[in-house]
Write an enzyme that holds these catalytic residues in place. Structure first.
Site, PDB file in Angstrom:
ATOM      1  CG  HIS A   1     -48.631  20.038   2.825  1.00 22.81           C
ATOM      2  ND1 HIS A   1     -48.145  18.831   3.251  1.00 22.81           N
ATOM      3  CD2 HIS A   1     -47.693  20.971   3.135  1.00 22.81           C
ATOM      4  CE1 HIS A   1     -46.955  19.023   3.820  1.00 22.81           C
ATOM      5  NE2 HIS A   1     -46.663  20.316   3.760  1.00 22.81           N
TER       6      HIS A   1
ATOM      7  CD  GLU B   1     -44.061  22.496   1.237  1.00 26.91           C
ATOM      8  OE1 GLU B   1     -43.578  23.161   2.160  1.00 26.91           O
ATOM      9  OE2 GLU B   1     -45.068  21.795   1.360  1.00 26.91           O
TER      10      GLU B   1
ATOM     11  N   GLY C   1     -42.509  24.436   7.992  1.00 24.31           N
ATOM     12  CA  GLY C   1     -43.208  23.657   9.005  1.00 24.31           C
ATOM     13  C   GLY C   1     -42.547  23.835  10.364  1.00 24.31           C
ATOM     14  N   GLY C   2     -41.635  22.909  10.696  1.00 25.72           N
ATOM     15  CA  GLY C   2     -41.018  22.862  12.026  1.00 25.72           C
ATOM     16  C   GLY C   2     -40.504  24.194  12.547  1.00 25.72           C
TER      17      GLY C   2
ATOM     18  N   GLY D   1     -39.729  17.857   6.816  1.00 23.99           N
ATOM     19  CA  GLY D   1     -39.649  17.320   8.172  1.00 23.99           C
ATOM     20  C   GLY D   1     -38.507  16.330   8.383  1.00 23.99           C
TER      21      GLY D   1
ATOM     22  CG  ASN E   1     -48.138  23.723   6.933  1.00 19.91           C
ATOM     23  OD1 ASN E   1     -49.122  23.664   7.673  1.00 19.91           O
ATOM     24  ND2 ASN E   1     -47.773  22.744   6.119  1.00 19.91           N
ATOM     25  CD1 TRP E   2     -47.516  27.614  12.316  1.00 19.71           C
ATOM     26  CD2 TRP E   2     -49.182  27.967  13.758  1.00 19.71           C
ATOM     27  NE1 TRP E   2     -47.404  28.904  12.770  1.00 19.71           N
ATOM     28  CE2 TRP E   2     -48.419  29.145  13.655  1.00 19.71           C
ATOM     29  CE3 TRP E   2     -50.293  27.958  14.605  1.00 19.71           C
ATOM     30  CZ2 TRP E   2     -48.717  30.290  14.375  1.00 19.71           C
ATOM     31  CZ3 TRP E   2     -50.601  29.101  15.325  1.00 19.71           C
ATOM     32  CH2 TRP E   2     -49.813  30.257  15.206  1.00 19.71           C
ATOM     33  CE  LYS E   3     -45.730  20.363   7.783  1.00 19.61           C
ATOM     34  NZ  LYS E   3     -44.742  19.406   7.337  1.00 19.61           N
TER      35      LYS E   3
ATOM     36  CB  SER F   1     -35.572  20.689   6.181  1.00 25.57           C
ATOM     37  OG  SER F   1     -36.198  19.453   6.497  1.00 25.57           O
TER      38      SER F   1
ATOM     39  CD  GLU G   1     -47.142  16.897   6.207  1.00 23.87           C
ATOM     40  OE1 GLU G   1     -47.972  17.648   6.741  1.00 23.87           O
ATOM     41  OE2 GLU G   1     -45.904  17.031   6.370  1.00 23.87           O
TER      42      GLU G   1
HETATM   43  P1  PGA Z   1     -40.757  21.417   7.320  1.00 26.96           P
HETATM   44  O1  PGA Z   1     -42.211  21.387   6.602  1.00 26.96           O
HETATM   45  O2  PGA Z   1     -40.296  22.841   7.258  1.00 26.96           O
HETATM   46  O3  PGA Z   1     -41.005  20.942   8.720  1.00 26.96           O
HETATM   47  O4  PGA Z   1     -39.872  20.507   6.545  1.00 26.96           O
HETATM   48  C1  PGA Z   1     -42.469  22.136   5.444  1.00 26.96           C
HETATM   49  C2  PGA Z   1     -43.874  21.886   4.957  1.00 26.96           C
HETATM   50  O5  PGA Z   1     -44.322  20.729   4.954  1.00 26.96           O
HETATM   51  O6  PGA Z   1     -44.608  22.828   4.546  1.00 26.96           O
END
Ligand code: PGA
Length: 251
Positions: A95, A167, A234-235, A173, A9-11, A213, A97
């Protein structure tokens, strides 16, 4: 029997040229991988060029959101049919967010899941508790309400097509990962809940990803848990070497 999925997930990251640079490199690194479903989810503006680049490869493309109408006066929205049109096969929905900053609710998640399925996209439906909810012992109540709400009114056949991503919000993050045991407990409870909502067969086949993470240092142990069928990342998905290492996890 459940094919693992590693989804990036590149956000809100990467221009078209940066996105293409990343996927070209990942593509080279994972060309030999057959037993893992690999997915990348760029921002809307990069979907078309990324999907065109990955056409015929073993990497699928996902959006990070969808809207539920077909077309019309809905300024700013993008719908499943349009995503299919540019080569998307998956859609991340709900998600945390989006729940936190953009007013996503169980009801909107449910509408989006239905619209994605109707267009033939695979929803990757996200659920997860905040730190406060975990500390007050509410994790499973919160997650169960999100799963029930998101799957409301779906046939068993449709539930079987969905991917659920657990999640925990406090792990996204932050560098804090749920321990493999913590993740496994919630994954098992989600699977039991799917058996109750749909059937034992559907529960047995549905894939439940962990997100929060996930990185090269913890992926193997997480993937060693019986009810963990992959990761939403994500990251660590923003760089070719770390994403490749996740795709090539070792159990
Ligand atoms: P993260 O994000 O790996 O940076 O913690 C995961 C996500 O929100 O899908």
């Amino acid at each position: 029997m459940r094919k693992p999925m590693i989804a990036g997930n590149w956000k809100l990251h990467k221009t078209v040229s940066e996105a293409l640079e990343l996927v070209k490199d990942v593509q080279k690194n994972v060309a030999d991988v057959q037993d893992v479903e690999i997915v990348v989810a760029p921002v809307f503006t990069a979907l078309y060029p990324v999907a065109a680049e990955l056409k015929g490869s073993n990497i699928a493309v996902s959006s990070q959101d969808v809207y539920w109408e077909e077309q019309g006066p809905f300024t700013g929205e993008v719908v499943p049919g349009m995503l299919k049109d540019v080569g998307c096969t998956h859609a991340i929905i709900g998600h945390s967010e989006r729940r936190q900053y953009f007013g996503e609710t169980e009801e909107t998640v449910n509408k989006k899941v239905k619209a994605a399925l109707a267009a033939g996209l695979t929803p990757i439906m996200c659920v997860g508790e905040t730190l406060e909810q975990r500390e007050s012992g509410d994790t499973m109540n919160v997650v169960a309400a999100q799963v029930r709400g998101g799957l409301e009114g779906l046939s068993n056949d449709d539930v079987a097509k969905i991917v659920i991503a657990y999640e925990p919000v406090w792990a996204i993050g932050t560098g804090k990962t749920a321990t493999p045991d913590q993740a496994q407990d919630v994954h098992k409870s989600i699977r039991d809940l799917v058996a109750e909502i749909a059937s034992a067969d559907v529960a047995d086949g549905i894939r439940i990803l962990y997100g929060g993470s996930v990185k090269p240092e913890n992926v193997d142990e997480l993937m060693g848990q019986p009810d963990l069928d992959g990761a939403l990342v994500g990251g660590a998905a923003l760089k070719s070497d770390s994403f490749t290492r996740l795709v090539k996890f070792e159990k």
